[in-house]
Write an enzyme that holds these catalytic residues in place. Structure first.
Site, PDB file in Angstrom:
ATOM      1  N   LYS A 103       0.846  -1.191   0.000  1.00  0.00           N
ATOM      2  CA  LYS A 103       0.000   0.000   0.000  1.00  0.00           C
ATOM      3  C   LYS A 103       0.880   1.239   0.000  1.00  0.00           C
ATOM      4  O   LYS A 103       1.931   1.267   0.653  1.00  0.00           O
ATOM      5  CB  LYS A 103      -0.905  -0.022   1.233  1.00  0.00           C
ATOM      6  CG  LYS A 103      -1.976   1.053   1.252  1.00  0.00           C
ATOM      7  CD  LYS A 103      -2.903   0.919   2.452  1.00  0.00           C
ATOM      8  CE  LYS A 103      -3.979   1.974   2.482  1.00  0.00           C
ATOM      9  NZ  LYS A 103      -4.874   1.852   3.651  1.00  0.00           N
TER      10      LYS A 103
ATOM     11  N   SER B  75      -9.838   1.958   2.764  1.00  0.00           N
ATOM     12  CA  SER B  75      -8.961   2.688   1.873  1.00  0.00           C
ATOM     13  C   SER B  75      -7.943   1.803   1.144  1.00  0.00           C
ATOM     14  O   SER B  75      -7.368   2.247   0.146  1.00  0.00           O
ATOM     15  CB  SER B  75      -8.202   3.763   2.665  1.00  0.00           C
ATOM     16  OG  SER B  75      -7.360   3.164   3.635  1.00  0.00           O
TER      17      SER B  75
ATOM     18  N   SER C 286     -10.060  -0.442   6.949  1.00  0.00           N
ATOM     19  CA  SER C 286      -9.469  -0.308   5.611  1.00  0.00           C
ATOM     20  C   SER C 286      -8.796  -1.546   5.040  1.00  0.00           C
ATOM     21  O   SER C 286      -8.449  -1.548   3.864  1.00  0.00           O
ATOM     22  CB  SER C 286      -8.467   0.837   5.594  1.00  0.00           C
ATOM     23  OG  SER C 286      -9.152   2.035   5.377  1.00  0.00           O
TER      24      SER C 286
HETATM   25  N1  GLN Z   1     -13.295   4.335   6.046  1.00  0.00           N
HETATM   26  C1  GLN Z   1     -12.627   4.707   7.243  1.00  0.00           C
HETATM   27  C2  GLN Z   1     -12.163   6.135   7.174  1.00  0.00           C
HETATM   28  O1  GLN Z   1     -12.425   6.762   6.195  1.00  0.00           O
HETATM   29  C3  GLN Z   1     -11.512   3.785   7.526  1.00  0.00           C
HETATM   30  C4  GLN Z   1     -10.230   4.192   6.924  1.00  0.00           C
HETATM   31  C5  GLN Z   1      -9.085   3.325   7.330  1.00  0.00           C
HETATM   32  O2  GLN Z   1      -9.250   2.309   8.010  1.00  0.00           O
HETATM   33  N2  GLN Z   1      -7.916   3.758   6.969  1.00  0.00           N
HETATM   34  O3  GLN Z   1     -11.572   6.655   8.070  1.00  0.00           O
END
Ligand code: GLN
Length: 445
Positions: free
Chosen positions: A52, A127, A151
């Protein structure tokens, strides 16, 4: 083979931001030489992996999918990157994501959105959407993602693969560009549970470079994959199968529970009463931490620098140009919540709510070995369906966020299809009990 798949599919899937073809070929060549010399092979020998793009890789561009870092070449490796190299993997490239890991659909990437390999009209989740889509499309053998509020698990669920968020502190965060430091964890996205155990084995462990890294003994995760779940006690929170959860998703998870029952496990309904406060708590805490973490992007030290003479203008212009809308929204929300007049009403309250949410889990784990529910309330939605509606987008995380706030481990494992799209089941465990989480997921799989 991986590069062939990439060539055939990548222009539609868009899982990568940076490909490392030359670097990968020379790494593969080195492994060939190693083999020829008879040297011992690392545990993940020759596996093509994607990382990532918020995990730093020495000399390989790391952008966090932000224009701010579009030309940022780190001068060191994250601990997980070094550990993978020591295990003899080959890095194929850096994976697309929501900017600074803020988002749940990958549409917040400032480069281009990733598409779901099962249906290109749909989002891959986020994400770590690139991390999930690359595995689903065969564009990497496995990938690393990061999980702050879901995410790793939610995109794994949307893309029909296995995604593990380890216990907070098990995997070093050194070299992970911080979003919300008290929640961020790195973990593997893989095709199956056995691979997940192997990758976790390679990346887990104490690291003096991360002050929140846990000093715990690392068990042999693969030896936990016995297939035996007889007598296992499963808790199913009623809040996780209630309102807002798609009927077909619910049915898939109930069918999976029947399978586990058939293997000798028992399940009962329980309650995690503070679930309803989790989303608000998370978005306050995560945004507060983000507003502080992202202060380092000032136009002086890294990346984007606006062309202006005056120092205050330089800060202002660099940040205005470098950050996307969602990142700005969170910085504003977090700065507001932390400001002196509002600190008690928001940040402190959210910390208290976090404790209550954690206690819900502690109580259930006094009687049960694991908690099971869906990973997300729905399957992957269409691109564009929720971009203009941040609140709806935030609610997709309702089933993954409480786990992050409690700091406990959870894996998302595929458990069927709804409307032609994959459904994920979440197996949640006690802190540092990844072995049980993986054992249950593997027995079901
Ligand atoms: N969707 C969540 C957010 O926008 C989780 C993001 C994540 O785990 N990095 O914060």
């Amino acid at each position: 083979q991986t590069f062939q798949n990439i060539q055939q599919r990548e222009d539609r899937v868009k899982a990568y931001i940076t490909l490392n073809e030359d670097g990968a070929r020379s790494a593969a060549k080195q492994l060939d030489d190693k083999l020829a010399s008879g040297e011992a092979r690392g545990p993940l020998f020759g596996l093509p992996v994607g990382i990532k793009d918020n995990i730093v890789t020495e000399g390989l561009r790391t952008t966090c999918a932000s224009q701010f870092l579009s030309n940022f070449n780190p001068v060191y490796d994250a601990t997980v990157t070094s550990k993978l190299r020591a295990a003899d993997t080959v890095t194929i490239g850096k994976l697309n994501m929501d900017e600074f890991a803020m988002g749940g659909s990958n549409e917040n990437s400032s480069f281009y959105p990733v598409r779901n390999p099962w249906n290109l009209e749909r989002v891959p989740g986020g994400s770590s959407g690139g991390s999930a889509a690359a595995v689903a499309a065969g564009e990497a053998y496995f990938t690393l993602g990061s999980d702050t509020g879901g995410s790793i698990r939610q995109p794994a669920s949307y893309c029909g693969i296995v995604g593990l968020k380890p216990t907070y502190g098990l995997v070093s965060r050194f070299g992970l560009v911080a979003f919300a430091s008290s929640l961020d964890q790195i973990g593997p996205l893989t095709k199956n549970v056995e691979d997940s155990a192997h990758v976790l084995q390679a990346i887990a462990g104490y690291d003096s470079m991360d002050s929140t890294s846990a000093k715990v003994d690392i068990p042999d995760y693969t030896s936990a994959l016995t297939g035996d779940v007889s007598g296992l006690r499963i808790a199913v929170p009623k809040e996780y199968l209630g309102e807002g959860v798609d009927a077909e998703v619910k049915e898939s998870v109930l069918n999976a529970l029947k399978v586990l029952e058939g293997l000798g496990a028992v399940w009962e309904e329980v309650s995690l009463p503070h679930t309803e406060y989790a989303v608000a708590t998370y978005y306050l805490l995560a945004s507060s931490e983000a507003s502080s973490n992202l202060a380092r992007f000032d136009g002086v030290r890294y990346g984007q620098r606006a062309d202006t003479g005056n120092l205050l203008d330089l800060y202002h212009e660099s940040r205005s140009q470098g950050f996307g809308d969602e990142v700005k929204r969170r910085i504003m929300l977090g700065t507001y919540a932390l400001s002196s007049g509002y600190y008690d009403a928001y940040y402190l309250k959210a910390q208290q709510a976090r404790t209550l949410i954690k206690q819900d889990f502690d109580q259930v784990f006094e009687k049960y070995d694991v908690i099971i529910g869906p990973t997300a309330p729905t399957t992957a939605f269409k691109l564009g369906a929720q971009v203009d509606d941040p609140l709806t987008m935030y609610l997709n995380d309702i089933l993954t966020i409480p786990v992050s706030l409690a700091g406990v481990p959870a894996v998302s494992v595929p458990c069927g299809f709804a409307g032609g799209m994959p459904v994920g089941m979440q197996v949640i465990g006690k802190a540092f009990d990844e072995s049980t989480v993986l054992r249950v997921a593997h027995a079901y799989e």
